[in-house]
Scaffold this motif. Structure first.
Motif, PDB file in Angstrom:
ATOM      1  N   ARG A  19       0.878  -1.165   0.000  1.00 43.51           N
ATOM      2  CA  ARG A  19       0.000   0.000   0.000  1.00 43.51           C
ATOM      3  C   ARG A  19       0.921   1.222   0.000  1.00 43.51           C
ATOM      4  O   ARG A  19       1.683   1.407   0.964  1.00 43.51           O
ATOM      5  CB  ARG A  19      -0.882   0.006   1.241  1.00 43.51           C
ATOM      6  N   GLU A  22       2.386   3.524   3.026  1.00 47.27           N
ATOM      7  CA  GLU A  22       1.881   2.940   4.255  1.00 47.27           C
ATOM      8  C   GLU A  22       2.698   1.722   4.646  1.00 47.27           C
ATOM      9  O   GLU A  22       3.054   1.568   5.804  1.00 47.27           O
ATOM     10  CB  GLU A  22       0.412   2.547   4.077  1.00 47.27           C
ATOM     11  N   ASP A  23       2.983   0.839   3.692  1.00 47.14           N
ATOM     12  CA  ASP A  23       3.618  -0.431   3.984  1.00 47.14           C
ATOM     13  C   ASP A  23       5.139  -0.371   3.966  1.00 47.14           C
ATOM     14  O   ASP A  23       5.740   0.427   3.262  1.00 47.14           O
ATOM     15  CB  ASP A  23       3.195  -1.484   2.946  1.00 47.14           C
ATOM     16  N   ARG A  44       2.410  -1.574  11.719  1.00 41.06           N
ATOM     17  CA  ARG A  44       1.662  -0.478  11.093  1.00 41.06           C
ATOM     18  C   ARG A  44       2.165   0.867  11.590  1.00 41.06           C
ATOM     19  O   ARG A  44       2.339   1.800  10.816  1.00 41.06           O
ATOM     20  CB  ARG A  44       0.166  -0.631  11.374  1.00 41.06           C
ATOM     21  N   LYS A  48       3.955   3.862   9.292  1.00 39.38           N
ATOM     22  CA  LYS A  48       3.523   5.258   9.228  1.00 39.38           C
ATOM     23  C   LYS A  48       4.654   6.194   9.611  1.00 39.38           C
ATOM     24  O   LYS A  48       4.838   7.238   9.010  1.00 39.38           O
ATOM     25  CB  LYS A  48       2.306   5.470  10.123  1.00 39.38           C
ATOM     26  N   ASN A  51       7.076   6.702   6.758  1.00 41.40           N
ATOM     27  CA  ASN A  51       6.472   7.262   5.564  1.00 41.40           C
ATOM     28  C   ASN A  51       7.392   8.308   4.937  1.00 41.40           C
ATOM     29  O   ASN A  51       7.721   9.290   5.570  1.00 41.40           O
ATOM     30  CB  ASN A  51       5.130   7.893   5.942  1.00 41.40           C
TER      31      ASN A  51
END
Length: 142
Positions: A19, A22-23, A44, A48, A51
């Motif tokens: 993604r 995101e990933d 997760r 973030k 990013n």
């Protein structure tokens, strides 16, 4: 934390599963493997935090393809930078990426690089209208 090395084909597959913005490779593998639990939330959060959109860009005097490749997590084996995005040495290893201060274009293979219509490849690579005008340009800043 252990280091995992993958070949170009596996890396390209990981990129397709990810993604954008995101990933991380780890979060993709956890999702595909169906691994959940406390580590999933940490993964997760780490994704973030890592990013590229939120990472600072070095000043123009500090910029290089190598630095941006690392900073933005592009994963190119050969990374070249030009402040206007119009002139580069030739890419020699793939995946390879051309960077400007705001983003990049990643070429998975030498064939993709050599067949890009916007590139004029000779002794060096010239880019008509800059890399930001190319399909596949990933804007990170701005």
């Amino acid at each position: 934390m252990p280091t995992l090395r993958v070949d170009d084909e596996v890396y390209a597959w990981l990129q397709k599963q990810a993604r954008p913005f995101e990933d991380t490779p780890n979060s993709v593998l956890r999702r595909v493997a169906g691994l959940t639990g406390p580590d999933a939330a940490v993964t997760r959060a780490t994704a973030k935090e890592s990013n590229p959109m939120k990472r600072p860009v070095p000043t123009s005097k500090q910029l290089s393809g190598r630095k941006l490749n690392e900073l933005w997590g592009v994963g190119a084996k050969h990374a070249l930078y030009h402040r206007e995005g119009t002139w580069y040495n030739n890419l020699e290893r793939f995946p390879g990426a051309l960077f400007d201060p705001s983003g990049y274009v990643l070429f998975a293979t030498e064939q993709a690089y050599k067949s890009a219509r916007q590139l004029r490849i000779g002794q060096e690579t010239n880019v008509t209208n800059g890399i930001s005008s190319m399909p596949g340009y990933v804007r990170i800043v701005g």
